[in-house]
Design an enzyme around this catalytic site. Structure first.
Site, PDB file in Angstrom:
ATOM      1  N   GLU A   1     -65.706  -0.915 -64.436  1.00  0.00           N
ATOM      2  CA  GLU A   1     -65.400  -1.981 -65.382  1.00  0.00           C
ATOM      3  C   GLU A   1     -65.048  -1.369 -66.735  1.00  0.00           C
ATOM      4  OE1 GLU A   1     -68.055  -5.302 -65.687  1.00  0.00           O
ATOM      5  OE2 GLU A   1     -68.237  -5.553 -63.516  1.00  0.00           O
TER       6      GLU A   1
ATOM      7  N   ASP B   1     -72.736 -12.530 -66.457  1.00  0.00           N
ATOM      8  CA  ASP B   1     -71.961 -12.736 -67.693  1.00  0.00           C
ATOM      9  C   ASP B   1     -72.445 -13.995 -68.421  1.00  0.00           C
ATOM     10  OD1 ASP B   1     -70.376 -10.540 -67.096  1.00  0.00           O
ATOM     11  OD2 ASP B   1     -68.884 -11.752 -66.038  1.00  0.00           O
TER      12      ASP B   1
ATOM     13  N   HIS C   1     -63.791  -7.894 -70.566  1.00  0.00           N
ATOM     14  CA  HIS C   1     -64.192  -6.862 -69.623  1.00  0.00           C
ATOM     15  C   HIS C   1     -63.529  -7.145 -68.292  1.00  0.00           C
ATOM     16  CE1 HIS C   1     -67.438  -9.761 -68.503  1.00  0.00           C
ATOM     17  NE2 HIS C   1     -67.524  -9.098 -67.373  1.00  0.00           N
TER      18      HIS C   1
ATOM     19  N   HIS D   1     -63.260  -7.082 -63.953  1.00  0.00           N
ATOM     20  CA  HIS D   1     -63.896  -7.180 -62.644  1.00  0.00           C
ATOM     21  C   HIS D   1     -62.893  -6.579 -61.653  1.00  0.00           C
ATOM     22  CE1 HIS D   1     -66.543 -10.917 -63.870  1.00  0.00           C
ATOM     23  NE2 HIS D   1     -66.988  -9.792 -64.386  1.00  0.00           N
TER      24      HIS D   1
END
Ligand SMILES: [Zn+2]
Length: 136
Positions: A24, A91, A78, A80
């Protein structure tokens, strides 16, 4: 709700998530009034395929930069790399800032990004508008 960004901002984020996959990747978006002015890249200290933890020193430097430039934190992104394309339960649990959360996910080699607003554990979608008029 929507967040406006330039194609350049879009490309910086996409390059970052692509470069760090399968780990990530993460970063912060500084701006004003739902308009992004700057992408600040932060190392994912967790170096994980399933979670991220921003390098605390880089994060502090980024917050200082945002303050000293008179901007606000308007987004956090961010990736995935293996999905899902939405915010995860973690999250939602860990959402700590009043800022749009951008999730980059990869399906069959193509990266897509979606924006979310998390407040009191409730999630709503934020439209990401790339200002050159092209669709993201
Ligand atoms: Zn996540």
């Amino acid at each position: 709700m929507e967040l406006k960004l330039k194609r350049e901002h879009w490309n910086i984020m996409r390059t970052q998530v692509q470069t760090h996959a399968p780990h990530e990747a993460c970063g912060l978006l500084a701006g004003k009034n739902n308009r992004v002015e700057k992408v600040l890249l932060i190392e994912n200290q967790a170096k994980s395929q399933a979670k991220f933890r921003m390098d605390p020193r880089e994060q502090l430097e980024a917050f200082n930069w945002i303050d000293s430039n008179g901007l606000d934190l308007v987004g956090i992104f961010h990736s995935h790399p293996a999905g899902p394309e939405t915010v995860s339960a973690t999250d939602i649990e860990e959402a700590a800032y009043a800022a749009t959360q951008i999730i980059w996910s990869r399906t069959k080699g193509n990266w897509i990004a979606r924006g979310f607003w998390i407040e009191n554990k409730l999630v709503s979608e934020v439209r990401l508008e790339v200002m050159d008029g092209e669709q993201p």
